[in-house]
Write a protein that holds these residues in place. Structure first.
Motif, PDB file in Angstrom:
ATOM      1  N   ARG A 167       0.833  -1.191   0.000  1.00  0.00           N
ATOM      2  CA  ARG A 167       0.000   0.000   0.000  1.00  0.00           C
ATOM      3  C   ARG A 167       0.873   1.247   0.000  1.00  0.00           C
ATOM      4  NH1 ARG A 167      -5.035  -0.335  -1.388  1.00  0.00           N
ATOM      5  NH2 ARG A 167      -5.508   1.474  -0.093  1.00  0.00           N
ATOM      6  N   PHE A 168       0.281   2.374  -0.339  1.00  0.00           N
ATOM      7  CA  PHE A 168       1.009   3.640  -0.365  1.00  0.00           C
ATOM      8  C   PHE A 168       0.881   4.384   0.963  1.00  0.00           C
ATOM      9  CE2 PHE A 168       0.848   3.006  -4.906  1.00  0.00           C
ATOM     10  CZ  PHE A 168       2.025   3.588  -5.357  1.00  0.00           C
ATOM     11  N   CYS A 169       1.950   5.106   1.296  1.00  0.00           N
ATOM     12  CA  CYS A 169       1.896   6.100   2.352  1.00  0.00           C
ATOM     13  C   CYS A 169       2.517   7.384   1.795  1.00  0.00           C
ATOM     14  CB  CYS A 169       2.619   5.627   3.620  1.00  0.00           C
ATOM     15  SG  CYS A 169       4.400   5.376   3.437  1.00  0.00           S
ATOM     16  N   LEU A 170       2.589   8.414   2.611  1.00  0.00           N
ATOM     17  CA  LEU A 170       3.093   9.701   2.149  1.00  0.00           C
ATOM     18  C   LEU A 170       4.360  10.056   2.908  1.00  0.00           C
ATOM     19  CD1 LEU A 170       2.238  12.081   0.231  1.00  0.00           C
ATOM     20  CD2 LEU A 170       1.387  13.217   2.302  1.00  0.00           C
ATOM     21  N   ALA A 171       5.438  10.352   2.171  1.00  0.00           N
ATOM     22  CA  ALA A 171       6.676  10.835   2.777  1.00  0.00           C
ATOM     23  C   ALA A 171       6.654  12.354   2.766  1.00  0.00           C
ATOM     24  CB  ALA A 171       7.883  10.315   2.004  1.00  0.00           C
ATOM     25  N   VAL A 172       6.836  12.964   3.935  1.00  0.00           N
ATOM     26  CA  VAL A 172       6.789  14.429   4.051  1.00  0.00           C
ATOM     27  C   VAL A 172       8.007  14.910   4.837  1.00  0.00           C
ATOM     28  CG1 VAL A 172       4.261  14.380   4.036  1.00  0.00           C
ATOM     29  CG2 VAL A 172       5.482  14.455   6.218  1.00  0.00           C
ATOM     30  N   ALA A 238      14.964  17.416   1.987  1.00  0.00           N
ATOM     31  CA  ALA A 238      15.453  18.746   1.612  1.00  0.00           C
ATOM     32  C   ALA A 238      14.312  19.726   1.369  1.00  0.00           C
ATOM     33  CB  ALA A 238      16.332  18.652   0.378  1.00  0.00           C
ATOM     34  N   ASP A 239      13.089  19.313   1.709  1.00  0.00           N
ATOM     35  CA  ASP A 239      11.910  20.169   1.593  1.00  0.00           C
ATOM     36  C   ASP A 239      11.583  20.514   0.141  1.00  0.00           C
ATOM     37  OD1 ASP A 239       9.737  21.363   2.739  1.00  0.00           O
ATOM     38  OD2 ASP A 239      10.738  23.256   3.193  1.00  0.00           O
ATOM     39  N   MET A 240      11.845  19.563  -0.773  1.00  0.00           N
ATOM     40  CA  MET A 240      11.511  19.770  -2.175  1.00  0.00           C
ATOM     41  C   MET A 240      10.069  19.381  -2.482  1.00  0.00           C
ATOM     42  SD  MET A 240      14.219  21.018  -3.647  1.00  0.00           S
ATOM     43  CE  MET A 240      14.030  20.679  -5.390  1.00  0.00           C
ATOM     44  N   GLY A 241       9.406  18.718  -1.524  1.00  0.00           N
ATOM     45  CA  GLY A 241       8.029  18.306  -1.744  1.00  0.00           C
ATOM     46  C   GLY A 241       7.703  17.057  -0.961  1.00  0.00           C
ATOM     47  N   VAL A 242       6.495  16.547  -1.185  1.00  0.00           N
ATOM     48  CA  VAL A 242       6.073  15.290  -0.577  1.00  0.00           C
ATOM     49  C   VAL A 242       6.143  14.213  -1.650  1.00  0.00           C
ATOM     50  CG1 VAL A 242       4.587  16.504   1.052  1.00  0.00           C
ATOM     51  CG2 VAL A 242       3.621  15.657  -1.106  1.00  0.00           C
ATOM     52  N   ALA A 243       6.043  12.954  -1.231  1.00  0.00           N
ATOM     53  CA  ALA A 243       6.178  11.865  -2.199  1.00  0.00           C
ATOM     54  C   ALA A 243       5.281  10.704  -1.827  1.00  0.00           C
ATOM     55  CB  ALA A 243       7.629  11.400  -2.283  1.00  0.00           C
ATOM     56  N   PHE A 244       4.667  10.090  -2.850  1.00  0.00           N
ATOM     57  CA  PHE A 244       3.969   8.833  -2.663  1.00  0.00           C
ATOM     58  C   PHE A 244       5.011   7.712  -2.639  1.00  0.00           C
ATOM     59  CE2 PHE A 244       0.610  11.199  -5.139  1.00  0.00           C
ATOM     60  CZ  PHE A 244      -0.242  11.393  -4.052  1.00  0.00           C
ATOM     61  N   VAL A 245       5.047   6.950  -1.567  1.00  0.00           N
ATOM     62  CA  VAL A 245       6.019   5.855  -1.452  1.00  0.00           C
ATOM     63  C   VAL A 245       5.309   4.624  -0.898  1.00  0.00           C
ATOM     64  CG1 VAL A 245       7.979   7.408  -1.106  1.00  0.00           C
ATOM     65  CG2 VAL A 245       6.745   6.535   0.872  1.00  0.00           C
ATOM     66  N   PRO A 246       5.810   3.434  -1.200  1.00  0.00           N
ATOM     67  CA  PRO A 246       5.210   2.225  -0.628  1.00  0.00           C
ATOM     68  C   PRO A 246       5.504   2.121   0.864  1.00  0.00           C
ATOM     69  CG  PRO A 246       7.166   1.686  -1.890  1.00  0.00           C
ATOM     70  CD  PRO A 246       6.913   3.132  -2.118  1.00  0.00           C
ATOM     71  N   GLU A 247       4.614   1.450   1.585  1.00  0.00           N
ATOM     72  CA  GLU A 247       4.773   1.289   3.032  1.00  0.00           C
ATOM     73  C   GLU A 247       6.132   0.700   3.390  1.00  0.00           C
ATOM     74  OE1 GLU A 247       3.026   1.950   5.696  1.00  0.00           O
ATOM     75  OE2 GLU A 247       1.059   2.567   4.967  1.00  0.00           O
TER      76      GLU A 247
END
Length: 309
Positions: A167-172, A238-247
């Motif tokens: 499943r996906f989570c969000l990297a922030v 580096a605060d370039m954005g958020v990313a969809f990443v797998p769990e």
């Protein structure tokens, strides 16, 4: 007379020992035949390789140059023989395995360890490639097994088997307002910048993510693209954005990055990992590697067991 490897080995021994007696002993032969071999070599080349006196043997300038080239030629010949023997022997085979970066923190490391324990003499050549590039290599016969991101645009002549589903989570960034640990709805990300893998790396998955965001009411503003998961997470830090990443990426624990649960993602949108190979004429060595991967995949689906660690 042709210059062959036999004469080159004789020359290298004499050049390194600078003494015909010691070189003959090293080569397990008598000195007179060795001296005759060097003379025949010099005659074939048309120039002297050694300056001989009663007290010493020295290389000529041409001999120094020929020594370097002879060593390179002999090394190449030895490598060719070694590789041919591996290809001819099922027990000393060499296989080429390609992968996307997602395989590095999931199945691939464990599969390599397990396979090396079972077949320590098998050489595994690794090459990170996009899914499309892996499929091309498989069809051309230069790749034995690939770890790819399905679904695939074409599977003609290839066998594909999903071995892991995440499943996906969000990297922030840790400094983000979203880094509270609470679930974040997909629609809440409309004003965020994104770090995303390029479309060519996983066309189908990329399109599915874009479609999910559009259904949530926005088009992601992609600020930066990156191929490797560690690079993606470093850019998030580096605060370039958020990313969809797998769990599964939680295990990477990159400083400055928080992993946040996602809500609103379609139930069928998962980051899958599959193995792909060309079944026709598959050799025993790649087949054994596929069996290793399958056994780990089966164990990982057992409750409370993590075969990838």
């Amino acid at each position: 007379m042709m210059v062959d490897l036999h004469h080159m080995r004789h020359f290298v021994a004499v050049a390194e020992e600078l003494h015909f007696g010691r070189a003959a002993s090293r080569l397990h032969m008598a000195q007179p035949p060795l001296s005759q071999s060097i003379k025949r070599l010099e005659t074939a080349l048309g120039f002297p390789l050694f300056v001989r006196t009663q007290r010493r043997v020295e290389l000529t300038p041409a001999g120094h140059v020929f020594l370097n080239e002879a060593r390179r030629t002999l090394q190449q010949a030895d490598d060719s023989i070694r590789m041919a023997r591996r290809a001819a022997s099922e027990d000393l085979a060499e296989i080429t395995v390609t992968f996307t970066s997602a395989a590095l923190y999931r199945v691939l490391p464990a599969a390599l360890r397990a396979h090396r324990e079972r077949f320590p003499m098998v050489e595994v050549r690794l090459d990170e490639r996009s899914t499309d590039a892996q499929l091309q290599g498989l069809l051309e016969g230069t790749v034995d097994v690939g770890f790819v991101t399905p679904p695939l645009k074409t599977e003609s002549g290839l066998e594909v088997e999903v071995i892991d589903r995440d499943r996906f989570c969000l990297a922030v960034p840790r400094t983000s307002r979203l880094a509270t640990g609470k679930p974040v709805g997909l629609a809440e990300l409309s004003h965020e910048s994104f770090v995303l893998f390029p479309h060519v790396q996983g066309p189908s998955l990329h399109s599915q993510l874009m479609s999910a965001c559009r259904k949530a009411g926005f088009v992601p503003r992609v600020r930066q693209e990156a191929r490797q998961m560690h690079t993606i997470l470093s850019l998030v830090a580096a605060d370039m954005g958020v990313a969809f990443v797998p769990e599964g990426a939680r295990s990477m624990q990159v400083e400055g990055v928080a992993m946040v649960p996602l809500e609103g993602m379609p139930d069928d949108l998962t980051w899958d990992l599959a193995i792909v190979w060309k079944p026709r004429g598959v050799r025993r060595a790649p087949g054994a590697f596929l069996e290793t991967v399958r056994s780990l995949s089966s164990r990982s689906r057992q409750p409370g067991h993590n075969a990838w660690s």
